[in-house]
Design an enzyme around this catalytic site. Structure first.
Site, PDB file in Angstrom:
ATOM      1  N   SER A  96      -3.725  -3.040   0.489  1.00 53.17           N
ATOM      2  CA  SER A  96      -4.750  -2.170   0.775  1.00 53.17           C
ATOM      3  C   SER A  96      -4.563  -0.825   0.008  1.00 53.17           C
ATOM      4  CB  SER A  96      -5.131  -1.655   2.078  1.00 53.17           C
ATOM      5  OG  SER A  96      -5.522  -2.623   2.981  1.00 53.17           O
ATOM      6  N   LYS A  99      -7.063  -0.398  -2.974  1.00 55.03           N
ATOM      7  CA  LYS A  99      -8.477   0.265  -2.440  1.00 55.03           C
ATOM      8  C   LYS A  99      -8.619   1.878  -3.123  1.00 55.03           C
ATOM      9  CE  LYS A  99      -9.365  -1.807   1.849  1.00 55.03           C
ATOM     10  NZ  LYS A  99      -8.347  -2.765   2.618  1.00 55.03           N
ATOM     11  N   SER A 156      -9.598   1.898   6.359  1.00 50.91           N
ATOM     12  CA  SER A 156      -9.154   0.668   5.489  1.00 50.91           C
ATOM     13  C   SER A 156      -9.926  -0.399   5.542  1.00 50.91           C
ATOM     14  CB  SER A 156      -7.688   0.522   5.733  1.00 50.91           C
ATOM     15  OG  SER A 156      -7.214  -0.248   4.585  1.00 50.91           O
ATOM     16  N   LYS A 258      -3.105   6.367   0.938  1.00 54.72           N
ATOM     17  CA  LYS A 258      -3.425   5.162   1.467  1.00 54.72           C
ATOM     18  C   LYS A 258      -2.089   4.252   1.645  1.00 54.72           C
ATOM     19  CE  LYS A 258      -6.534   2.350   2.500  1.00 54.72           C
ATOM     20  NZ  LYS A 258      -5.792   1.918   3.500  1.00 54.72           N
TER      21      LYS A 258
END
Length: 416
Positions: A96, A99, A156, A258
């Site tokens: 993730s 992202k 997320s 993140k």
């Protein structure tokens, strides 16, 4: 012929001798003028050394540092100095953390005015069926880009990513083309995207170094949107979720960015912490547990702040040396850096740093402001080697014919 100058020669004046003094004393670098080296911010005692976990070491200017992370890079935001790295250029599964690129594309379109925060997109069945981490969108509902942004950054949400991708580009596949195009524009040469979510794919790859570069660009390019990364909680469809970034609650100054996790990649984090005037960006990946991600992220960030500091070597127009000019309207020209020069150095730099000033003198007139005349070389134990160009700080016109005769005769007879 101009004589090559090396500061190691004993006849090069007080300033150059001061540059070579060991330990290097900051006030001596400019003699009686403003000190060339000023610590920024004020020096503090190094942080206590945390126990080293079992694991292969990462390299750093001050020696190896063991870490459980399979991949890691720690970078100073202002100077781009790499404080720590391990496997930083190996292509890995970013999970993730990719992202960040999804949101870079979104923020870029917002800044261009091509989309608006209050604009809404419709949730497709494809987005609604997305597995993994979710915002819990409802099929057929309309959601604003602002709320989808929170769904991606805080929760997320894979479903939120697909809603944004489809709403912006018509399909996730077309949106991924925008991601790869933007990666090329940003110089992320070791990144390839196959989806907007970080969902496992054998060709969806990034490196720690690319993630750190992307993080810096997000912070620098979109200060008006970066604030979303520090929000602690977001509630959607009666489901409240906390931001997954462990640094936000464990380090003063943490404000992004993140986390990521898949079975293949392990646990990872892109983190950003600003303390005083310094900001560090950390990327770790391949950690075995969520607890290890928390401990390693905090430990390595504290290590970076505790063992390094940013040093102002000189300001843009500080005169580092006066260089003799042959047949010029003035006898010397100031040697300047041309820009504020800030470097990241180990906190022990005062006792280990060595500086070497090189230029040819006398320089022949005419001299133009900004003309490169020499360089400053910095190094020493634990100090990364740095070479900085130096420039003429003023114009120096060539003397007229009559005025040049005495100087030319003197040089011809070996007296100048």
């Amino acid at each position: 012929m101009a004589e090559p100058r090396d500061e190691s020669r004993p006849d090069h004046g007080k300033t150059r001798r001061a540059l070579l003094a060991a330990p290097l004393a900051a006030p001596a670098l400019l003699g009686a003028t403003e000190a060339m080296a000023q610590q920024r911010p004020a020096a503090r005692a190094p942080a206590p050394r945390a126990p080293r976990p079992a694991g292969t070491p990462a390299s750093s200017p001050v020696g190896p540092v063991d870490t459980l992370a399979r991949y890691v890079i720690l970078v100073d935001y202002e100077t781009d100095a790499v404080l720590l790295e391990k496997g930083a250029d190996e292509r890995m599964t970013p999970s993730s953390m990719s992202k960040l690129m999804t949101m870079y594309v979104v923020f870029d379109l917002l800044k261009q005015g091509r989309i608006r925060m209050d604009q809404t997109f419709t949730v497709s069945e494809t987005a609604w069926r997305m597995g993994g981490s979710r915002m819990f969108v409802e099929v057929g509902s309309q959601i604003s880009i602002e709320n989808l942004t929170r769904g991606v950054i805080i929760q997320s949400g894979n479903d939120a990513c697909v809603v944004l991708a489809e709403g912006i580009a018509g399909s996730e596949r077309q949106f991924v083309e925008l991601m790869n195009q933007k990666a090329r524009e940003l110089g992320l040469t070791n990144s390839t995207f196959r989806n907007a979510t970080g969902w496992p794919d054998p060709e969806h790859r990034m490196t720690c170094r690319d993630l750190a570069r992307l993080a810096k660009r997000l912070i620098h390019d979109f200060p008006e949107y970066y604030r979303f990364y520090s929000e602690r909680n977001f509630r959607w469809n009666n489901v409240s979720q906390d931001n997954r970034n462990p640094l936000l609650s464990r380090m003063n100054g943490a404000d992004g960015m993140k986390t990521g996790h898949t079975e293949e990649a392990g646990y990872g984090l892109v983190g950003s912490v600003k303390q005083g005037e310094r900001r560090l960006i950390l990327v770790v990946n391949g950690l075995p547990t969520m607890g290890a991600r928390i401990e390693e992220s905090v430990r390595l960030m504290e290590w970076g702040f505790g063992n390094f500091e940013n040093v102002v070597l000189f300001r843009a127009q500080d005169a580092i040396e006066e260089v003799p000019v042959h047949l010029g309207a003035r006898r010397t020209v100031p040697l300047v850096g041309g820009r504020d020069v800030v470097v990241t150095l180990p906190r022990t730099w005062r006792s280990t740093m060595q500086a070497r000033l090189r230029y040819e003198a006398p320089v022949a007139a005419p001299v133009m402001r900004g003309q490169e005349l020499g360089r400053l070389e910095i190094g020493g134990q634990g100090v990364p080697p740095i070479t900085l160009p130096l420039y003429a700080g003023a114009d120096v016109e060539r003397l007229g014919m009559l005025a040049r005769i005495p100087g030319a005769l003197q040089r011809l007879m070996g007296g100048g």
